[in-house]
Enzyme design. Sequence first.
Site: not given
Length: 379
Positions: A180, A208, A234, A260, A283, A310
């Site tokens: 992240k 992400d 992401e 997602e 997702d 996701h």
Amino acid sequence: MVQEHQAPDFRSVDPIVQAEILLVDIPAKFPRQDAIQPFLKQETPMVRLTTRDGVVGVGYTYTLGTGGTGLCRLLADTLAPQLIGADARAAEALWWRLNRSMNSISPGIATSLALAAVDMAVWDIRCQLAGMPLHLMVGGAHQRLPLYDTEGGWLNIDDDALVANAVSARERGFHGFKVKVGRALAEDLRRLRKVRDVLPDTMQMMIDANQIFTQGEAIYRAAAYAAAGAAWFEEPLPASDVHGHALLRASTAMPIAVGETLQNPHVFREYMQQDACSIVQVDAARVGGITPWLKVAHMAEAFNLSVAPHYLMELHVSLACAVPNAGWIEHIPQLDALLSSPLMMSPDGYAVPPAKPGLGIDWCWPTIETLKSAEGVVR
């Protein structure tokens, strides 16, 4: 002589006669934080459908801590009554009828999440009636797919623990590790370089941002992240900013991954038409179930884009293995507390879809009964 055509011997209709709605809270295994919010628990609304002949289909959806009781009310009051007497084999017709019944509040995240739980349960029954596992029922393109780990890369994890988690992922055979981002750029880069240093060249490092950046900031940071070895970027921008993603996509060679939080296939179409993404992370819960998930995946194939779904690895392993353009399964083992057996992972880091008819998720019902916070039955 031309032989008379014989129609397939389909079994007679086995209608749904009961719908159960459950709410189960699953605390996070440890404190998790991304660039936007903490992840303290997963609220897990569940739908259990039973047919006249006793076939049981189970679907589920999720929130990250808020709104679960509202989803259960929507399921119990609006969707479940329409399922009684329905033929679960007609998944497409059922999805559209239920969606139309919520037209005044659809599309929206609540309607998509609620529809998803029902649609999964319907597909579970449908596959069982056909005697087929989900991944074969809807395509059968792959026998396994590589896993990447997200569980070890949360933003609140300190550098030493982050590196240790990356080493653990490497030793367990994962093919990728996601970190992240969203701290100050220098901090992000320090962390990324430390992770990249302990991963072999054959193992990818994803990043992400969880929608934290403005367009200019994302474009500025993308070059630095790419130089640090990031394999994809992401959710760099708010999901509603299709144009911004297109500009970012044009500014960098690093693949841009989105999807997602997108709630219907039409928004995915806009991303694809505007060349605003490289990797589609649809997702199944947030897009409204298996039925629309498949539409998005096949649309992505038409645009020559890969799919890396996701979350929800226990379901997505079957869906991703069904379509030829799927590339990855994301490892976040949040459901383990509710399962009798976890996702099957090969020693060399691949996720393997369940072989038994249905969705193949091995629910532990005694545990679910002890953890549920609400329930209701519609007949």
